[in-house]
Design a protein around this motif. Structure first.
Motif, PDB file in Angstrom:
ATOM      1  N   SER A 123       0.823  -1.213   0.000  1.00 38.10           N
ATOM      2  CA  SER A 123       0.000   0.000   0.000  1.00 38.10           C
ATOM      3  C   SER A 123       0.857   1.262   0.000  1.00 38.10           C
ATOM      4  O   SER A 123       0.395   2.332  -0.392  1.00 38.10           O
ATOM      5  N   GLY A 124       2.091   1.138   0.487  1.00 36.00           N
ATOM      6  CA  GLY A 124       3.001   2.283   0.520  1.00 36.00           C
ATOM      7  C   GLY A 124       2.844   3.202   1.706  1.00 36.00           C
ATOM      8  O   GLY A 124       3.677   4.088   1.909  1.00 36.00           O
ATOM      9  N   ASN A 125       1.814   3.008   2.517  1.00 34.10           N
ATOM     10  CA  ASN A 125       1.612   3.936   3.637  1.00 34.10           C
ATOM     11  C   ASN A 125       2.165   3.414   4.964  1.00 34.10           C
ATOM     12  O   ASN A 125       1.996   4.048   6.006  1.00 34.10           O
ATOM     13  N   VAL A 126       2.839   2.270   4.935  1.00 38.12           N
ATOM     14  CA  VAL A 126       3.498   1.716   6.117  1.00 38.12           C
ATOM     15  C   VAL A 126       4.910   1.289   5.709  1.00 38.12           C
ATOM     16  O   VAL A 126       5.101   0.688   4.644  1.00 38.12           O
ATOM     17  N   ALA A 127       5.884   1.625   6.541  1.00 40.77           N
ATOM     18  CA  ALA A 127       7.263   1.195   6.286  1.00 40.77           C
ATOM     19  C   ALA A 127       7.935   0.880   7.614  1.00 40.77           C
ATOM     20  O   ALA A 127       7.572   1.431   8.657  1.00 40.77           O
ATOM     21  N   ALA A 128       8.915  -0.015   7.553  1.00 38.19           N
ATOM     22  CA  ALA A 128       9.642  -0.416   8.756  1.00 38.19           C
ATOM     23  C   ALA A 128      11.137  -0.401   8.480  1.00 38.19           C
ATOM     24  O   ALA A 128      11.579  -0.662   7.364  1.00 38.19           O
ATOM     25  N   VAL A 129      11.896  -0.099   9.527  1.00 36.28           N
ATOM     26  CA  VAL A 129      13.356  -0.130   9.464  1.00 36.28           C
ATOM     27  C   VAL A 129      13.862  -0.869  10.702  1.00 36.28           C
ATOM     28  O   VAL A 129      13.514  -0.489  11.829  1.00 36.28           O
ATOM     29  N   ARG A 130      14.659  -1.919  10.493  1.00 33.41           N
ATOM     30  CA  ARG A 130      15.287  -2.582  11.638  1.00 33.41           C
ATOM     31  C   ARG A 130      16.369  -1.669  12.201  1.00 33.41           C
ATOM     32  O   ARG A 130      17.070  -0.968  11.463  1.00 33.41           O
ATOM     33  N   LEU A 131      16.501  -1.654  13.516  1.00 33.16           N
ATOM     34  CA  LEU A 131      17.385  -0.712  14.198  1.00 33.16           C
ATOM     35  C   LEU A 131      18.593  -1.388  14.817  1.00 33.16           C
ATOM     36  O   LEU A 131      18.529  -2.544  15.237  1.00 33.16           O
ATOM     37  N   GLU A 132      19.680  -0.638  14.888  1.00 30.88           N
ATOM     38  CA  GLU A 132      20.868  -1.100  15.603  1.00 30.88           C
ATOM     39  C   GLU A 132      20.531  -1.159  17.086  1.00 30.88           C
ATOM     40  O   GLU A 132      19.888  -0.252  17.626  1.00 30.88           O
ATOM     41  N   LEU A 133      20.947  -2.228  17.744  1.00 29.30           N
ATOM     42  CA  LEU A 133      20.598  -2.418  19.149  1.00 29.30           C
ATOM     43  C   LEU A 133      21.850  -2.632  19.985  1.00 29.30           C
ATOM     44  O   LEU A 133      22.772  -3.340  19.580  1.00 29.30           O
TER      45      LEU A 133
END
Length: 217
Positions: A170-180
């Motif tokens: 849909s393009g209206n949701v995005a995710a980025v994995r983060l450095e922990l």
């Protein structure tokens, strides 16, 4: 005694310098490294009814500018101005049997607006991969994804490189994995609009998600 007093003055100077450095870091938007215990503590400090300020180091105006998104950008909902800016789940309030109790972790959600469009940044950390899994209901509701699309998306995010935005169809949701810092898994999930529709296009949502994720680094 003079020698002891000198050490005392030196110690005081060290403490003062450290405090000044810490204050400078806060004023310049510096943030401590993200960790499971750190985000859990942050989530636990958010009242059950929500908070009027996001406890994470987000600057939505700066992120919007970096993403090339026009419009007044500020904390809080444009559609529901009286609602809390921040809410939290997991941590000490996690109920037995819930995803953030079975895989201990925490979620802090902060609402912003750009123009009249609401965007919600969900930051989650879990002990075991993948941190995006407990956010599946949020992804489905915001993106309007089918069950199969949702499963595929969760898998894609879980396999993505840290710092790489992954958008829904849909393009209206995005995710980025983060450095922990330490063990566990972390993700920033951004939802714009609802039911698969947003005033922002997919490229803008991805760029905005990446800009906000970099602020947590």
């Amino acid at each position: 005694m003079r020698q002891h007093g000198g050490h005392g003055r030196y110690g005081a100077l060290v403490v003062a310098a450290a405090a000044a450095a810490l204050l400078a870091g806060c004023q310049s938007g510096g943030a401590a490294a993200l960790s499971l215990s750190g985000l859990t503590g942050t989530a636990d400090a958010v009242p059950a009814e929500g908070a009027a300020k996001c406890p994470l180091a987000f600057d939505i105006a700066k992120a919007a500018k970096a993403a090339g998104v026009d419009g007044d950008a500020a904390p809080g909902s444009a559609k529901d101005p009286g609602s809390p800016v921040a809410t939290a789940e997991g941590g000490k309030r996690a109920e037995a049997g819930t995803p953030l109790a079975q895989n201990p972790g925490a979620l802090v959600s902060c609402t912003f607006h750009i123009g009249q469009e609401d965007v919600v940044a969900h930051t989650a950390v879990t002990r075991q991969p993948t941190a995006v899994a407990p956010l599946a209901p949020i992804v489905r509701q915001t993106s309007g994804s089918s069950v199969n699309e949702l499963k595929s998306y969760i898998d894609q995010v879980g396999k993505a490189r840290i710092g790489e935005p992954v958008a829904t169809g849909s393009g209206n949701v995005a995710a980025v994995r983060l450095e922990l810092d330490g063990d566990g898994d972390a993700v920033l999930l951004l939802g714009a609009g609802s039911d698969g529709r947003s005033a922002l296009n997919g490229k803008q949502v991805g760029a905005l998600t990446k800009a906000l994720a970099e602020q947590l680094g």
